[in-house]
Scaffold this motif. Structure first.
Motif, PDB file in Angstrom:
ATOM      1  N   TRP A  37      -4.657  21.113  44.879  1.00  0.00           N
ATOM      2  CA  TRP A  37      -3.664  22.150  45.187  1.00  0.00           C
ATOM      3  C   TRP A  37      -2.532  21.989  44.332  1.00  0.00           C
ATOM      4  CZ3 TRP A  37      -4.558  26.835  48.071  1.00  0.00           C
ATOM      5  CH2 TRP A  37      -3.493  27.631  47.833  1.00  0.00           C
ATOM      6  N   THR A  51      -3.432  28.692  53.879  1.00  0.00           N
ATOM      7  CA  THR A  51      -4.914  28.801  53.761  1.00  0.00           C
ATOM      8  C   THR A  51      -5.563  28.534  55.300  1.00  0.00           C
ATOM      9  OG1 THR A  51      -4.796  26.429  53.445  1.00  0.00           O
ATOM     10  CG2 THR A  51      -4.652  28.037  51.298  1.00  0.00           C
ATOM     11  N   ASP A  90     -12.862  21.521  43.524  1.00  0.00           N
ATOM     12  CA  ASP A  90     -12.099  22.576  42.874  1.00  0.00           C
ATOM     13  C   ASP A  90     -10.635  22.225  42.736  1.00  0.00           C
ATOM     14  OD1 ASP A  90     -13.898  25.191  43.365  1.00  0.00           O
ATOM     15  OD2 ASP A  90     -14.086  23.709  45.375  1.00  0.00           O
ATOM     16  N   VAL A  92      -6.807  24.337  42.170  1.00  0.00           N
ATOM     17  CA  VAL A  92      -6.264  25.593  42.449  1.00  0.00           C
ATOM     18  C   VAL A  92      -4.823  25.351  41.972  1.00  0.00           C
ATOM     19  CG1 VAL A  92      -4.940  27.065  43.920  1.00  0.00           C
ATOM     20  CG2 VAL A  92      -7.468  26.282  44.463  1.00  0.00           C
ATOM     21  N   CYS A  94      -1.568  27.648  42.327  1.00  0.00           N
ATOM     22  CA  CYS A  94      -1.088  28.717  43.099  1.00  0.00           C
ATOM     23  C   CYS A  94       0.470  29.160  42.719  1.00  0.00           C
ATOM     24  CB  CYS A  94      -1.182  28.249  44.366  1.00  0.00           C
ATOM     25  SG  CYS A  94      -0.602  29.848  45.587  1.00  0.00           S
ATOM     26  N   ARG A 176     -14.374  23.186  39.325  1.00  0.00           N
ATOM     27  CA  ARG A 176     -14.043  24.343  39.103  1.00  0.00           C
ATOM     28  C   ARG A 176     -12.458  24.745  39.142  1.00  0.00           C
ATOM     29  NH1 ARG A 176     -17.912  23.389  42.009  1.00  0.00           N
ATOM     30  NH2 ARG A 176     -16.856  23.547  43.887  1.00  0.00           N
ATOM     31  N   HIS A 178      -9.338  27.373  39.466  1.00  0.00           N
ATOM     32  CA  HIS A 178      -9.055  28.830  40.122  1.00  0.00           C
ATOM     33  C   HIS A 178      -7.399  29.132  39.996  1.00  0.00           C
ATOM     34  CE1 HIS A 178     -12.802  28.117  42.056  1.00  0.00           C
ATOM     35  NE2 HIS A 178     -12.341  27.104  42.475  1.00  0.00           N
ATOM     36  N   LEU A 180      -4.549  31.250  42.112  1.00  0.00           N
ATOM     37  CA  LEU A 180      -4.292  31.931  43.098  1.00  0.00           C
ATOM     38  C   LEU A 180      -3.040  32.371  43.127  1.00  0.00           C
ATOM     39  CD1 LEU A 180      -6.043  29.997  45.885  1.00  0.00           C
ATOM     40  CD2 LEU A 180      -6.996  31.716  44.483  1.00  0.00           C
ATOM     41  N   TYR A 181      -2.679  33.538  43.704  1.00  0.00           N
ATOM     42  CA  TYR A 181      -1.352  34.230  43.942  1.00  0.00           C
ATOM     43  C   TYR A 181      -0.971  34.687  45.243  1.00  0.00           C
ATOM     44  CZ  TYR A 181       2.775  37.010  42.695  1.00  0.00           C
ATOM     45  OH  TYR A 181       3.952  37.712  42.905  1.00  0.00           O
ATOM     46  N   LYS A 190      -4.685  35.777  46.956  1.00  0.00           N
ATOM     47  CA  LYS A 190      -5.272  36.461  46.123  1.00  0.00           C
ATOM     48  C   LYS A 190      -5.808  35.591  44.932  1.00  0.00           C
ATOM     49  CE  LYS A 190      -3.774  41.245  46.452  1.00  0.00           C
ATOM     50  NZ  LYS A 190      -3.596  42.206  45.706  1.00  0.00           N
ATOM     51  N   LYS A 191      -7.224  35.614  44.535  1.00  0.00           N
ATOM     52  CA  LYS A 191      -7.792  35.099  43.449  1.00  0.00           C
ATOM     53  C   LYS A 191      -7.322  36.005  42.312  1.00  0.00           C
ATOM     54  CE  LYS A 191     -11.438  32.674  41.242  1.00  0.00           C
ATOM     55  NZ  LYS A 191     -12.372  31.877  41.469  1.00  0.00           N
TER      56      LYS A 191
END
Length: 193
Positions: A37, A51, A90, A92, A94, A176, A178, A180-181, A190-191
């Motif tokens: 993250w 989360t 993953d 992220v 954010c 992967r 991603h 997020l916000y 939200k993605k």
């Protein structure tokens, strides 16, 4: 304030830690997070809290503006360790509303380090300002800032893909990415990418 934290730790020990030895016991000798993250240092955006995650699930790297700096040794070590050793699946990035770093992109500063750091997000500001007219009202300015916050998440994902460990892991399907916000006013995550 430190006394408050120590008292909070006592509550944690009694109400959480002591009641879940099967969870906390193994964490004393190893970690197996599933996500890296990359978030903002903002005190209002605690990744585990927003989360609903437990200790050990998220490997966290936080900094001003949820930035993925290009060619930064500190960041590179976090990234390399997460991808190559912890084998996170993953990653992220954010962003969040009311981000002080994004606000800082519009202001000259006499600080020694912050402006240099924020250069890593300046392209997000340029992109948004190139797509929209100059804001004429506080509401339009708020919309502009939100668009820059979101664009910054996309920009930092681009920066992530310049690092060889991520490039290789993403190509091999081992990781992967991603975007997020988190909206501070609503509490919603939200993605966006």
């Amino acid at each position: 304030m430190i006394d408050k934290f120590l008292e909070g730790n006592k509550r944690f020990l009694e109400e959480d830690f002591a009641k879940a030895p099967e969870h906390y016991g193994p964490l004393a000798s190893s970690q197996h997070p599933v996500v890296l993250w990359i978030g903002c240092s903002d005190s209002r955006v605690d990744p585990e809290r927003i989360t609903g995650s437990q200790a050990g699930e998220i490997f966290v790297q936080r900094n001003i503006g949820n930035i993925v700096p290009v060619h930064d040794w500190n960041f590179a070590t976090v990234l390399e360790y997460a991808v190559n050793h912890l084998k996170v699946g993953d990653i992220v990035v954010c962003g969040h509303s009311d981000c002080g770093a994004i606000k800082g992109l519009d202001h000259e500063s006499t600080d020694a380090y912050i402006p240099l750091w924020l250069n890593n997000a300046m392209e997000a500001k340029r992109r948004v300002d190139g797509r929209m007219p100059v804001p004429q009202s506080p509401e339009e300015e708020k919309t502009r800032r939100r668009l820059i916050e979101i664009e910054n998440v996309g920009l930092q994902l681009e920066h992530l893909r310049t690092y060889p460990p991520v490039k290789a892991a993403e190509k091999d399907g081992r990781v992967r990415l991603h975007g997020l916000y988190f909206d501070l006013a609503t509490g919603e995550l939200k993605k966006i990418f």
